[in-house]
Design a protein around this motif. Sequence first.
Motif, PDB file in Angstrom:
ATOM      1  N   ASP A 182       0.811  -1.224   0.000  1.00  0.00           N
ATOM      2  CA  ASP A 182       0.000   0.000   0.000  1.00  0.00           C
ATOM      3  C   ASP A 182       0.845   1.275   0.000  1.00  0.00           C
ATOM      4  N   LEU A 183       2.070   1.207   0.517  1.00  0.00           N
ATOM      5  CA  LEU A 183       2.951   2.364   0.616  1.00  0.00           C
ATOM      6  C   LEU A 183       4.263   2.095  -0.097  1.00  0.00           C
ATOM      7  N   HIS A 184       4.671   3.029  -0.931  1.00  0.00           N
ATOM      8  CA  HIS A 184       5.974   2.947  -1.589  1.00  0.00           C
ATOM      9  C   HIS A 184       6.839   4.094  -1.079  1.00  0.00           C
ATOM     10  N   VAL A 185       7.950   3.754  -0.456  1.00  0.00           N
ATOM     11  CA  VAL A 185       8.930   4.742  -0.023  1.00  0.00           C
ATOM     12  C   VAL A 185      10.125   4.630  -0.957  1.00  0.00           C
ATOM     13  N   CYS A 186      10.449   5.722  -1.644  1.00  0.00           N
ATOM     14  CA  CYS A 186      11.546   5.705  -2.615  1.00  0.00           C
ATOM     15  C   CYS A 186      12.614   6.705  -2.194  1.00  0.00           C
ATOM     16  N   VAL A 187      13.850   6.253  -2.117  1.00  0.00           N
ATOM     17  CA  VAL A 187      14.972   7.117  -1.774  1.00  0.00           C
ATOM     18  C   VAL A 187      15.630   7.606  -3.068  1.00  0.00           C
ATOM     19  N   VAL A 188      15.672   8.914  -3.239  1.00  0.00           N
ATOM     20  CA  VAL A 188      16.192   9.522  -4.462  1.00  0.00           C
ATOM     21  C   VAL A 188      17.357  10.433  -4.102  1.00  0.00           C
ATOM     22  N   ARG A 189      18.445  10.307  -4.825  1.00  0.00           N
ATOM     23  CA  ARG A 189      19.575  11.221  -4.634  1.00  0.00           C
ATOM     24  C   ARG A 189      19.399  12.424  -5.565  1.00  0.00           C
ATOM     25  N   ALA A 190      19.801  13.583  -5.100  1.00  0.00           N
ATOM     26  CA  ALA A 190      19.596  14.814  -5.863  1.00  0.00           C
ATOM     27  C   ALA A 190      20.169  14.720  -7.269  1.00  0.00           C
ATOM     28  N   ALA A 191      21.318  14.060  -7.418  1.00  0.00           N
ATOM     29  CA  ALA A 191      21.965  13.960  -8.730  1.00  0.00           C
ATOM     30  C   ALA A 191      21.144  13.141  -9.716  1.00  0.00           C
ATOM     31  N   GLN A 192      20.195  12.337  -9.223  1.00  0.00           N
ATOM     32  CA  GLN A 192      19.372  11.518 -10.104  1.00  0.00           C
ATOM     33  C   GLN A 192      18.198  12.282 -10.702  1.00  0.00           C
ATOM     34  N   VAL A 193      17.932  13.482 -10.198  1.00  0.00           N
ATOM     35  CA  VAL A 193      16.762  14.244 -10.635  1.00  0.00           C
ATOM     36  C   VAL A 193      17.132  15.116 -11.834  1.00  0.00           C
ATOM     37  N   HIS A 194      16.456  14.879 -12.960  1.00  0.00           N
ATOM     38  CA  HIS A 194      16.646  15.668 -14.172  1.00  0.00           C
ATOM     39  C   HIS A 194      15.453  16.606 -14.332  1.00  0.00           C
ATOM     40  N   SER A 195      15.685  17.732 -14.988  1.00  0.00           N
ATOM     41  CA  SER A 195      14.596  18.691 -15.104  1.00  0.00           C
ATOM     42  C   SER A 195      13.485  18.187 -16.007  1.00  0.00           C
ATOM     43  N   ALA A 196      13.824  17.400 -17.049  1.00  0.00           N
ATOM     44  CA  ALA A 196      12.817  16.896 -17.979  1.00  0.00           C
ATOM     45  C   ALA A 196      13.165  15.471 -18.405  1.00  0.00           C
ATOM     46  N   LEU A 197      12.226  14.816 -19.075  1.00  0.00           N
ATOM     47  CA  LEU A 197      12.383  13.412 -19.431  1.00  0.00           C
ATOM     48  C   LEU A 197      13.578  13.113 -20.335  1.00  0.00           C
ATOM     49  N   PRO A 198      13.883  13.919 -21.377  1.00  0.00           N
ATOM     50  CA  PRO A 198      15.019  13.571 -22.247  1.00  0.00           C
ATOM     51  C   PRO A 198      16.330  13.383 -21.489  1.00  0.00           C
ATOM     52  N   GLY A 199      16.568  14.231 -20.501  1.00  0.00           N
ATOM     53  CA  GLY A 199      17.796  14.108 -19.735  1.00  0.00           C
ATOM     54  C   GLY A 199      17.861  12.814 -18.955  1.00  0.00           C
ATOM     55  N   ALA A 200      16.710  12.369 -18.443  1.00  0.00           N
ATOM     56  CA  ALA A 200      16.671  11.113 -17.686  1.00  0.00           C
ATOM     57  C   ALA A 200      16.841   9.909 -18.607  1.00  0.00           C
ATOM     58  N   LEU A 201      16.180   9.935 -19.757  1.00  0.00           N
ATOM     59  CA  LEU A 201      16.237   8.796 -20.672  1.00  0.00           C
ATOM     60  C   LEU A 201      17.642   8.547 -21.197  1.00  0.00           C
ATOM     61  N   ALA A 202      18.421   9.603 -21.325  1.00  0.00           N
ATOM     62  CA  ALA A 202      19.762   9.460 -21.884  1.00  0.00           C
ATOM     63  C   ALA A 202      20.632   8.511 -21.068  1.00  0.00           C
TER      64      ALA A 202
ATOM     65  N   GLY B  25      -1.503   0.441  -8.274  1.00  0.00           N
ATOM     66  CA  GLY B  25      -0.288   0.410  -7.469  1.00  0.00           C
ATOM     67  C   GLY B  25      -0.548   0.983  -6.092  1.00  0.00           C
ATOM     68  N   PRO B  26       0.502   1.349  -5.356  1.00  0.00           N
ATOM     69  CA  PRO B  26       0.345   1.849  -3.986  1.00  0.00           C
ATOM     70  C   PRO B  26      -0.526   3.107  -3.901  1.00  0.00           C
ATOM     71  N   ARG B  27      -1.341   3.174  -2.857  1.00  0.00           N
ATOM     72  CA  ARG B  27      -2.173   4.363  -2.618  1.00  0.00           C
ATOM     73  C   ARG B  27      -1.349   5.517  -2.079  1.00  0.00           C
ATOM     74  N   ARG B  28      -0.209   5.202  -1.459  1.00  0.00           N
ATOM     75  CA  ARG B  28       0.611   6.238  -0.835  1.00  0.00           C
ATOM     76  C   ARG B  28       2.045   6.169  -1.355  1.00  0.00           C
ATOM     77  N   LEU B  29       2.620   7.346  -1.574  1.00  0.00           N
ATOM     78  CA  LEU B  29       4.000   7.430  -2.043  1.00  0.00           C
ATOM     79  C   LEU B  29       4.746   8.444  -1.202  1.00  0.00           C
ATOM     80  N   ALA B  30       5.913   8.060  -0.712  1.00  0.00           N
ATOM     81  CA  ALA B  30       6.778   8.976   0.040  1.00  0.00           C
ATOM     82  C   ALA B  30       8.154   8.956  -0.604  1.00  0.00           C
ATOM     83  N   VAL B  31       8.726  10.131  -0.830  1.00  0.00           N
ATOM     84  CA  VAL B  31      10.036  10.246  -1.450  1.00  0.00           C
ATOM     85  C   VAL B  31      11.021  10.858  -0.468  1.00  0.00           C
ATOM     86  N   VAL B  32      12.069  10.142  -0.174  1.00  0.00           N
ATOM     87  CA  VAL B  32      13.150  10.650   0.664  1.00  0.00           C
ATOM     88  C   VAL B  32      14.213  11.213  -0.278  1.00  0.00           C
TER      89      VAL B  32
END
Length: 205
Positions: free
Chosen positions: A145-165, A195-202
């Motif tokens: 029911d809950l998905h907790v996802c740990v994300v590092r700042a360097a993994q965050v791209h401003s838009a999809l093309p940058g992530a897909l690369a 999928g999960p009803r709740r999402l938390a991002v660290v």
Amino acid sequence: MTDARTEILRRIRAAAVPPAAAPPRHYLRHAPGLAEDDRPAVLALFAERLAEYGATVLPAEDPATAVAEALGDARTAVVPAGLPAEWTARWDGEARSDRPPLTHARLDATDAVLTTCAAAVADSGTLILDGGPGQGRRAATLLPDLHVCVVRAAQVHSALPGALAGLDPRRPLTFVSGPSATADIEMIRVKGVHGPRRLAVVLLP
């Protein structure tokens, strides 16, 4: 017959529309009005989009404290292989391994799942999972029911093309934009359908 066929093909070729010009490939590779290297703005947009979806965002220096807060009252959680053990050090629930794979019934009876991600997109508030270390298989991220996802700042791209690369298209990619919800039936919003009803991002530095 041969002459008739030749004449028909000649007429088709003569009437054919000329090939269209090649489509432009100069796509915008970052969120509109936002430079990819403006990291504070990119992370702020990411958090804003997640909040709009109803997800919880926890900026954190210490992953163990943030993970414990994000898991909250969850008593059980799937913890995929490759996730740092110290991240669950301050959570007093039961960490369940998915090796060998848990049954769907067992996954459904588990309160939460804790994962990392392969990349994230600020413009759409999207997490991208590819089954790599710390992410586990797709079923384990869909049934609790809950998905907790740990994300590092360097993994965050401003838009999809940058992530897909930086992704391998041969891997099983899962795109998660907020908690699962649908309004397909009579325009009534229902959570937890796909999928999960709740999402938390660290969000780590």
